[in-house]
Design a protein around this motif. Structure first.
Motif, PDB file in Angstrom:
ATOM      1  N   ASP A  12       0.849  -1.193   0.000  1.00  0.00           N
ATOM      2  CA  ASP A  12       0.000   0.000   0.000  1.00  0.00           C
ATOM      3  C   ASP A  12       0.879   1.234   0.000  1.00  0.00           C
ATOM      4  OD1 ASP A  12      -2.347   1.404  -0.167  1.00  0.00           O
ATOM      5  OD2 ASP A  12      -2.885   1.180   1.933  1.00  0.00           O
ATOM      6  N   GLY A  13       0.303   2.335  -0.432  1.00  0.00           N
ATOM      7  CA  GLY A  13       1.028   3.593  -0.517  1.00  0.00           C
ATOM      8  C   GLY A  13       0.603   4.580   0.543  1.00  0.00           C
ATOM      9  N   SER A  14       1.529   5.466   0.877  1.00  0.00           N
ATOM     10  CA  SER A  14       1.272   6.571   1.812  1.00  0.00           C
ATOM     11  C   SER A  14       1.632   7.867   1.104  1.00  0.00           C
ATOM     12  CB  SER A  14       2.139   6.422   3.071  1.00  0.00           C
ATOM     13  OG  SER A  14       1.895   5.209   3.708  1.00  0.00           O
ATOM     14  N   LEU A  33       6.324 -10.974   9.962  1.00  0.00           N
ATOM     15  CA  LEU A  33       7.341 -10.206  10.688  1.00  0.00           C
ATOM     16  C   LEU A  33       6.811  -8.888  11.229  1.00  0.00           C
ATOM     17  CD1 LEU A  33      10.400 -10.581   8.275  1.00  0.00           C
ATOM     18  CD2 LEU A  33       9.981 -11.822  10.403  1.00  0.00           C
ATOM     19  N   GLN A  34       5.717  -8.396  10.627  1.00  0.00           N
ATOM     20  CA  GLN A  34       5.172  -7.078  10.929  1.00  0.00           C
ATOM     21  C   GLN A  34       6.234  -6.000  10.730  1.00  0.00           C
ATOM     22  OE1 GLN A  34       3.226  -7.142  14.740  1.00  0.00           O
ATOM     23  NE2 GLN A  34       1.789  -8.705  14.099  1.00  0.00           N
ATOM     24  N   LYS A  35       6.951  -6.124   9.603  1.00  0.00           N
ATOM     25  CA  LYS A  35       8.033  -5.200   9.257  1.00  0.00           C
ATOM     26  C   LYS A  35       7.944  -4.840   7.781  1.00  0.00           C
ATOM     27  CE  LYS A  35      10.757  -5.957  13.022  1.00  0.00           C
ATOM     28  NZ  LYS A  35      10.698  -5.035  14.067  1.00  0.00           N
ATOM     29  N   ILE A  36       8.414  -3.646   7.447  1.00  0.00           N
ATOM     30  CA  ILE A  36       8.549  -3.247   6.055  1.00  0.00           C
ATOM     31  C   ILE A  36       9.760  -3.977   5.492  1.00  0.00           C
ATOM     32  CG2 ILE A  36       9.047  -1.332   4.483  1.00  0.00           C
ATOM     33  CD1 ILE A  36       7.616   0.504   6.509  1.00  0.00           C
ATOM     34  N   VAL A  37       9.555  -4.719   4.403  1.00  0.00           N
ATOM     35  CA  VAL A  37      10.638  -5.493   3.808  1.00  0.00           C
ATOM     36  C   VAL A  37      11.121  -4.897   2.489  1.00  0.00           C
ATOM     37  CG1 VAL A  37      10.045  -7.651   4.973  1.00  0.00           C
ATOM     38  CG2 VAL A  37       8.996  -7.124   2.765  1.00  0.00           C
ATOM     39  N   ASP A  38      10.358  -3.976   1.907  1.00  0.00           N
ATOM     40  CA  ASP A  38      10.764  -3.280   0.695  1.00  0.00           C
ATOM     41  C   ASP A  38       9.896  -2.033   0.555  1.00  0.00           C
ATOM     42  OD1 ASP A  38      12.087  -2.666  -1.640  1.00  0.00           O
ATOM     43  OD2 ASP A  38      11.522  -4.501  -2.697  1.00  0.00           O
ATOM     44  N   PHE A  39      10.358  -1.078  -0.232  1.00  0.00           N
ATOM     45  CA  PHE A  39       9.572   0.133  -0.467  1.00  0.00           C
ATOM     46  C   PHE A  39      10.053   0.800  -1.742  1.00  0.00           C
ATOM     47  CE2 PHE A  39      13.210   1.508   1.924  1.00  0.00           C
ATOM     48  CZ  PHE A  39      13.561   2.725   1.355  1.00  0.00           C
ATOM     49  N   GLU A  40       9.216   1.692  -2.250  1.00  0.00           N
ATOM     50  CA  GLU A  40       9.540   2.497  -3.428  1.00  0.00           C
ATOM     51  C   GLU A  40       9.067   3.922  -3.143  1.00  0.00           C
ATOM     52  OE1 GLU A  40      11.137   3.063  -7.177  1.00  0.00           O
ATOM     53  OE2 GLU A  40      11.106   1.171  -6.087  1.00  0.00           O
ATOM     54  N   VAL A  41       9.883   4.897  -3.494  1.00  0.00           N
ATOM     55  CA  VAL A  41       9.536   6.305  -3.281  1.00  0.00           C
ATOM     56  C   VAL A  41       9.360   6.956  -4.647  1.00  0.00           C
ATOM     57  CG1 VAL A  41      10.276   8.519  -2.333  1.00  0.00           C
ATOM     58  CG2 VAL A  41      10.828   6.407  -1.117  1.00  0.00           C
ATOM     59  N   ILE A  42       8.208   7.593  -4.838  1.00  0.00           N
ATOM     60  CA  ILE A  42       7.916   8.324  -6.066  1.00  0.00           C
ATOM     61  C   ILE A  42       7.753   9.793  -5.685  1.00  0.00           C
ATOM     62  CG2 ILE A  42       6.242   8.669  -7.926  1.00  0.00           C
ATOM     63  CD1 ILE A  42       7.509   6.003  -8.247  1.00  0.00           C
ATOM     64  N   VAL A  43       8.546  10.649  -6.320  1.00  0.00           N
ATOM     65  CA  VAL A  43       8.445  12.098  -6.120  1.00  0.00           C
ATOM     66  C   VAL A  43       8.064  12.697  -7.464  1.00  0.00           C
ATOM     67  CG1 VAL A  43       9.635  14.200  -5.411  1.00  0.00           C
ATOM     68  CG2 VAL A  43      10.240  12.026  -4.342  1.00  0.00           C
ATOM     69  N   SER A  56       1.022  11.873 -13.279  1.00  0.00           N
ATOM     70  CA  SER A  56      -0.130  12.422 -12.565  1.00  0.00           C
ATOM     71  C   SER A  56      -0.205  11.804 -11.168  1.00  0.00           C
ATOM     72  CB  SER A  56      -1.421  12.130 -13.330  1.00  0.00           C
ATOM     73  OG  SER A  56      -1.724  10.753 -13.270  1.00  0.00           O
ATOM     74  N   PRO A  57      -0.807  12.510 -10.213  1.00  0.00           N
ATOM     75  CA  PRO A  57      -0.933  11.944  -8.871  1.00  0.00           C
ATOM     76  C   PRO A  57      -1.696  10.612  -8.859  1.00  0.00           C
ATOM     77  CG  PRO A  57      -1.470  14.274  -8.830  1.00  0.00           C
ATOM     78  CD  PRO A  57      -1.304  13.882 -10.276  1.00  0.00           C
ATOM     79  N   GLN A  58      -2.666  10.460  -9.761  1.00  0.00           N
ATOM     80  CA  GLN A  58      -3.472   9.246  -9.801  1.00  0.00           C
ATOM     81  C   GLN A  58      -2.651   8.035 -10.249  1.00  0.00           C
ATOM     82  OE1 GLN A  58      -4.271  12.098 -11.445  1.00  0.00           O
ATOM     83  NE2 GLN A  58      -5.892  12.885 -10.155  1.00  0.00           N
ATOM     84  N   ALA A  59      -1.593   8.252 -11.005  1.00  0.00           N
ATOM     85  CA  ALA A  59      -0.808   7.146 -11.546  1.00  0.00           C
ATOM     86  C   ALA A  59       0.390   6.773 -10.681  1.00  0.00           C
ATOM     87  CB  ALA A  59      -0.325   7.507 -12.946  1.00  0.00           C
ATOM     88  N   MET A  60       0.632   7.504  -9.615  1.00  0.00           N
ATOM     89  CA  MET A  60       1.834   7.281  -8.812  1.00  0.00           C
ATOM     90  C   MET A  60       1.854   5.908  -8.147  1.00  0.00           C
ATOM     91  SD  MET A  60       2.288  11.099  -7.218  1.00  0.00           S
ATOM     92  CE  MET A  60       3.721  10.781  -6.230  1.00  0.00           C
TER      93      MET A  60
END
Length: 93
Positions: A12-14, A33-43, A56-60
């Motif tokens: 899921d995204g934040s 594990l209840q841990k973040i195991v990977d992530f991606e940052v889009i700016v 567009s914000p909708q496609a992020m």
């Protein structure tokens, strides 16, 4: 910390803003594990901000999932993927 075999992950995204988001952090969380195991940052690139995407914000969220997908598929410990009701992700899968 190593992910267990046959792990369930949730994606899921934040956002930095609920309507006109310019920053998205898309997390992969291992349920066991209840841990973040990977992530991606889009700016998102704007006239005032140097970003990594012109999108567009909708496609992020879909773009972040596409970037994570090769890493998710090569991880042999992942057995199940849980997501929210985002239709973009359904289309990609």
């Amino acid at each position: 910390m190593k992910m267990p075999i046959r792990a369930t992950v949730c994606v899921d995204g934040s956002w930095d803003h609920k309507r006109d988001g310019k920053l998205l952090v898309y997390d992969v969380i291992c349920i066991e594990l209840q841990k973040i195991v990977d992530f991606e940052v889009i700016v998102r690139k704007t006239p005032k901000r140097k970003g990594n995407y012109i999108i567009s914000p909708q496609a992020m969220e879909g773009e972040a999932f596409l970037n994570l997908l090769p890493r998710l598929t090569e991880n042999t410990n992942i057995y199940e993927l849980v997501k929210d009701g985002d239709l973009q992700i359904d289309h990609i899968i």
